[in-house]
Design a protein around this motif. Structure first.
Motif, mmCIF file in Angstrom:
data_model
loop_
_atom_site.group_PDB
_atom_site.id
_atom_site.type_symbol
_atom_site.label_atom_id
_atom_site.label_comp_id
_atom_site.label_asym_id
_atom_site.label_seq_id
_atom_site.Cartn_x
_atom_site.Cartn_y
_atom_site.Cartn_z
ATOM 1 N N ASP A 31 81.103 37.013 121.995
ATOM 2 C CA ASP A 31 81.463 37.076 123.415
ATOM 3 C C ASP A 31 80.547 37.991 124.223
ATOM 4 O OD1 ASP A 31 82.317 39.401 122.233
ATOM 5 O OD2 ASP A 31 84.232 39.483 123.305
ATOM 6 N N LYS A 32 79.535 38.591 123.555
ATOM 7 C CA LYS A 32 78.623 39.492 124.255
ATOM 8 C C LYS A 32 77.200 38.921 124.381
ATOM 9 C CE LYS A 32 81.603 42.875 124.758
ATOM 10 N NZ LYS A 32 82.092 43.285 126.091
ATOM 11 N N HIS A 33 76.965 37.710 123.921
ATOM 12 C CA HIS A 33 75.631 37.120 124.062
ATOM 13 C C HIS A 33 75.761 35.650 124.457
ATOM 14 C CE1 HIS A 33 75.647 34.724 120.335
ATOM 15 N NE2 HIS A 33 76.227 35.766 119.743
ATOM 16 N N THR A 34 74.643 35.067 124.871
ATOM 17 C CA THR A 34 74.654 33.702 125.411
ATOM 18 C C THR A 34 74.110 32.655 124.446
ATOM 19 O OG1 THR A 34 72.468 34.059 126.403
ATOM 20 C CG2 THR A 34 74.404 34.546 127.771
ATOM 21 N N PHE A 35 73.662 33.070 123.266
ATOM 22 C CA PHE A 35 73.116 32.107 122.300
ATOM 23 C C PHE A 35 74.282 31.419 121.588
ATOM 24 C CE2 PHE A 35 71.062 30.911 118.245
ATOM 25 C CZ PHE A 35 69.960 30.245 118.751
ATOM 26 N N SER A 36 74.330 30.101 121.697
ATOM 27 C CA SER A 36 75.465 29.379 121.115
ATOM 28 C C SER A 36 74.974 28.172 120.329
ATOM 29 C CB SER A 36 76.425 28.910 122.212
ATOM 30 O OG SER A 36 75.856 27.836 122.941
ATOM 31 N N ARG A 37 75.922 27.501 119.682
ATOM 32 C CA ARG A 37 75.574 26.314 118.899
ATOM 33 C C ARG A 37 75.005 25.198 119.770
ATOM 34 N NH1 ARG A 37 81.268 26.174 115.911
ATOM 35 N NH2 ARG A 37 81.730 27.366 117.812
ATOM 36 N N LYS A 38 75.282 25.230 121.066
ATOM 37 C CA LYS A 38 74.703 24.230 121.972
ATOM 38 C C LYS A 38 73.186 24.390 122.068
ATOM 39 C CE LYS A 38 77.270 25.411 125.431
ATOM 40 N NZ LYS A 38 77.847 25.479 126.808
ATOM 41 N N ASN A 39 72.694 25.603 121.775
ATOM 42 C CA ASN A 39 71.260 25.878 121.837
ATOM 43 C C ASN A 39 70.545 25.562 120.531
ATOM 44 O OD1 ASN A 39 72.598 28.677 123.372
ATOM 45 N ND2 ASN A 39 71.386 27.219 124.568
ATOM 46 N N ILE A 40 71.282 25.108 119.529
ATOM 47 C CA ILE A 40 70.727 24.938 118.177
ATOM 48 C C ILE A 40 70.572 23.464 117.848
ATOM 49 C CG2 ILE A 40 71.086 25.462 115.721
ATOM 50 C CD1 ILE A 40 72.834 27.816 116.591
ATOM 51 N N SER A 41 69.505 23.132 117.189
ATOM 52 C CA SER A 41 69.298 21.767 116.716
ATOM 53 C C SER A 41 70.468 21.338 115.827
ATOM 54 C CB SER A 41 67.995 21.693 115.912
ATOM 55 O OG SER A 41 68.020 20.640 114.984
ATOM 56 N N PRO A 42 71.018 20.125 116.033
ATOM 57 C CA PRO A 42 72.118 19.649 115.176
ATOM 58 C C PRO A 42 71.744 19.652 113.697
ATOM 59 C CG PRO A 42 71.866 18.233 117.100
ATOM 60 C CD PRO A 42 70.702 19.169 117.110
ATOM 61 N N ASN A 43 70.480 19.366 113.387
ATOM 62 C CA ASN A 43 70.057 19.359 111.988
ATOM 63 C C ASN A 43 70.019 20.770 111.406
ATOM 64 O OD1 ASN A 43 69.725 16.531 111.884
ATOM 65 N ND2 ASN A 43 67.726 16.700 112.850
ATOM 66 N N ALA A 44 69.613 21.742 112.220
ATOM 67 C CA ALA A 44 69.645 23.131 111.755
ATOM 68 C C ALA A 44 71.089 23.567 111.490
ATOM 69 C CB ALA A 44 68.983 24.040 112.790
ATOM 70 N N LEU A 45 72.021 23.121 112.351
ATOM 71 C CA LEU A 45 73.440 23.426 112.125
ATOM 72 C C LEU A 45 73.938 22.838 110.809
ATOM 73 C CD1 LEU A 45 75.031 22.979 115.678
ATOM 74 C CD2 LEU A 45 74.878 25.096 114.349
ATOM 75 N N LYS A 46 73.507 21.630 110.494
ATOM 76 C CA LYS A 46 73.907 21.004 109.215
ATOM 77 C C LYS A 46 73.474 21.875 108.042
ATOM 78 C CE LYS A 46 73.448 16.233 110.919
ATOM 79 N NZ LYS A 46 72.649 14.978 110.794
ATOM 80 N N VAL A 47 72.235 22.377 108.107
ATOM 81 C CA VAL A 47 71.716 23.211 107.028
ATOM 82 C C VAL A 47 72.506 24.511 106.937
ATOM 83 C CG1 VAL A 47 69.704 24.514 106.226
ATOM 84 C CG2 VAL A 47 69.401 22.210 107.167
ATOM 85 N N VAL A 61 66.869 32.739 112.211
ATOM 86 C CA VAL A 61 66.092 33.959 112.333
ATOM 87 C C VAL A 61 64.904 33.766 113.272
ATOM 88 C CG1 VAL A 61 64.635 33.445 110.322
ATOM 89 C CG2 VAL A 61 64.979 35.823 111.008
ATOM 90 N N GLY A 62 64.575 34.832 114.001
ATOM 91 C CA GLY A 62 63.296 34.896 114.696
ATOM 92 C C GLY A 62 63.153 34.173 116.001
ATOM 93 N N GLY A 63 62.166 33.267 116.028
ATOM 94 C CA GLY A 63 61.686 32.682 117.265
ATOM 95 C C GLY A 63 62.707 32.000 118.144
ATOM 96 N N CYS A 64 63.643 31.268 117.554
ATOM 97 C CA CYS A 64 64.606 30.530 118.373
ATOM 98 C C CYS A 64 65.499 31.482 119.168
ATOM 99 C CB CYS A 64 65.430 29.584 117.514
ATOM 100 S SG CYS A 64 66.342 30.373 116.173
ATOM 101 N N ILE A 65 65.862 32.607 118.574
ATOM 102 C CA ILE A 65 66.701 33.585 119.272
ATOM 103 C C ILE A 65 65.880 34.298 120.342
ATOM 104 C CG2 ILE A 65 68.194 35.601 118.985
ATOM 105 C CD1 ILE A 65 68.414 34.738 115.985
ATOM 106 N N ARG A 66 64.687 34.733 119.943
ATOM 107 C CA ARG A 66 63.782 35.399 120.898
ATOM 108 C C ARG A 66 63.511 34.519 122.113
ATOM 109 N NH1 ARG A 66 58.879 34.759 118.187
ATOM 110 N NH2 ARG A 66 58.723 32.838 119.394
ATOM 111 N N ASP A 67 63.168 33.256 121.882
ATOM 112 C CA ASP A 67 62.822 32.364 122.989
ATOM 113 C C ASP A 67 64.003 32.151 123.929
ATOM 114 O OD1 ASP A 67 60.289 32.196 121.986
ATOM 115 O OD2 ASP A 67 60.467 30.163 121.204
ATOM 116 N N HIS A 68 65.185 32.009 123.372
ATOM 117 C CA HIS A 68 66.367 31.832 124.224
ATOM 118 C C HIS A 68 66.558 33.032 125.151
ATOM 119 C CE1 HIS A 68 70.453 30.945 125.531
ATOM 120 N NE2 HIS A 68 70.776 32.185 125.173
ATOM 121 N N LEU A 69 66.356 34.235 124.626
ATOM 122 C CA LEU A 69 66.586 35.440 125.417
ATOM 123 C C LEU A 69 65.562 35.620 126.534
ATOM 124 C CD1 LEU A 69 67.592 37.963 122.617
ATOM 125 C CD2 LEU A 69 69.077 36.846 124.274
#
Length: 474
Positions: A31-47, A61-69
């Protein structure tokens, strides 16, 4: 850009909270950040879910979180876990084990590939007694070269150890699929807020272990428009020579990431500023430093024009071929060598072929260029001397050459960078768009032999050899 930066600062401020809450590691609840499953590739979620359901820890890890921010749409979703590569591989029928230097699992879904790595320990600091005795000797495999460069690193550890051995602080951010929290182990969130690139640990030691980290610092600085933090930047010029010990095949791939990601012009400028460019393109760097130029080419202007055009193409969603990038960066050296060979008495085209061979032979010692790329490069250079010759059937023949489009784009870059071509680029632009009857008119007007009032020489028909036996005269 400014609005995005202000948004970033607001996000970072809300994440940090009070000074007391900034002690690392920092765990940011859902509830304190904006990165959510909507921002994640469905295939990455499966893994992530498959690993989690099998009882393993699973994080992005890494780039996907950084880029979103920083308000960039995440594209690459890398997964890290406490499962060994063999255990992760066993969970996915659509996966394969790769790598010797770093063992990884690639899980493929059509054209998308999700990379899964195992938490690794800092092998430089870890003592053998600390290693898990249950792991096989193969899993504990690590090796360094005589120059201190890590050749293999398959010693597995905890998430805390994994964070410490990553390259930059903003790449040590983890998104936990178990509770959807973001975990910051090295102060990456604060560095994002300050728009700076900071290496984890002692910069000299980290560059010694893997000199490619210097190239990555440059790439992120150009892509994100961040500053390289002073201590991170300080040793780069002094340690740039370590790139000589990196395999040319690996540096070839790094060059494509550096210059083929849509920020090539800015990257090129930083590479030269930090003294790294000479270890990637030694001939080109020497030529640029020499100040060589002639009326038909300004090397610096040409390279920057080529990279700017390529950046615009990539940022508009179009692709570019690796061989085109290399053709741009090596063309000034080819032009110099071509001039030298012509002065030695070689005709135009043999001089070009000799020049291309010399430049490519020198280049592959630094960055390996596969033949599937060097051959098209030669064709682009060759066509620069054929495109001006448009009379007869040549123009139509050239138009159907498999490398015509790339050579035409290359020609336009030459003109845009200041090379005077007598309107050749416009002619070819009009020729491609004209109907057949107008194409004939364009060819006639371009034929210098006709415009000069000189009739082309007609070829005499070949005489057939008389194979009949002739009777000698008596």
């Amino acid at each position: 850009m400014l609005a995005g930066f202000k948004s970033l600062v607001r996000k970072a401020t809300s994440l940090f909270g009070s000074d007391e809450s900034r002690k690392l590691p920092l765990e940011i609840p859902r509830d304190k950040h904006t990165f959510s499953r909507k921002n994640i590739s469905p295939n990455a979620l499966k893994v992530l879910y498959r690993l989690h359901e099998a009882g393993f820890d699973a994080y992005l890890v890494g780039g996907c979180i950084r880029d979103h921010l920083i308000d960039i749409e995440p594209k690459d979703f890398d997964v890290v876990t406490n499962a060994t590569p063999e255990q992760a591989h066993a969970l996915f029928s659509n996966s394969r084990l790769i790598g010797r230097r770093f063992k990884l699992v690639h899980v493929t879904y059509g054209r998308e590939m999700i990379e899964v790595s195992t938490f690794r320990a800092n092998t430089a600091a870890q003592q053998p007694a600390e290693m898990d005795q249950k792991k096989s000797l193969k899993d504990k495999d690590t090796a360094k070269s005589s120059h201190g460069i890590i050749l293999r690193d398959n010693v597995y550890g905890s998430i805390e150890e994994d964070a410490e051995r990553r390259d930059f602080t903003f790449n040590a951010l983890y998104y936990n699929i178990a509770d959807f929290s973001i975990n910051d182990y090295c102060g990456g969130l604060e560095d994002i807020a300050n728009r700076q690139i900071r290496i984890i640990g002692d910069p000299r030691q980290r560059y010694q272990e893997d000199p490619v980290r210097m190239l990555r610092a440059i790439r992120f600085a150009a892509k994100l428009n961040f500053e390289i933090e002073a201590e991170t930047a300080a040793p780069i010029k002094e340690m740039a020579h370590l790139l000589d010990h990196i395999p040319p095949a690996r540096l070839f791939e790094e060059v494509l990431k550096l210059l083929g990601s849509g920020y090539g012009a800015a990257t090129y400028t930083l590479l030269r500023e930090y003294g790294l460019f000479r270890y990637l393109f030694p001939d080109t760097d020497a030529l640029l430093k020499s100040g060589w130029h002639r009326k038909d080419i300004d090397p610096e202007a040409f390279i920057l024009q080529g990279l700017n055009n390529t950046d615009q193409r990539i940022q508009s969603g179009r692709s570019t071929a690796p061989y085109f990038l290399y053709a741009i960066l090596l063309w000034p050296s080819v032009s110099l060598r071509h001039e030298e060979f012509e002065k030695q008495g070689l005709p135009e085209m043999p001089a070009l072929h000799q020049a291309a061979t010399m430049v490519l032979d020198n280049q592959v010692a630094s960055t390996a260029i596969p033949r599937r790329f060097s051959t098209p490069m030669r064709e682009i250079w060759d066509l620069q001397f054929r495109l001006p010759k448009r009379y007869g059937k040549r123009a139509l023949t050239l138009l159907h050459h498999p490398r015509f489009r790339a050579a035409y784009d290359f020609l336009l870059i030459r003109e845009q960078s200041g090379t005077e071509m007598g309107g050749l680029g416009d002619w070819w632009t009009n020729f491609q768009q004209a109907p057949e009857n107008q194409q004939r008119d364009l060819i006639n007007k371009a034929d210098e032999r006709k415009t000069d009032g000189v009739k082309p020489k007609r070829r005499r028909p070949r005489r057939r050899k008389n194979n009949a036996k002739q009777t000698p005269e008596e």
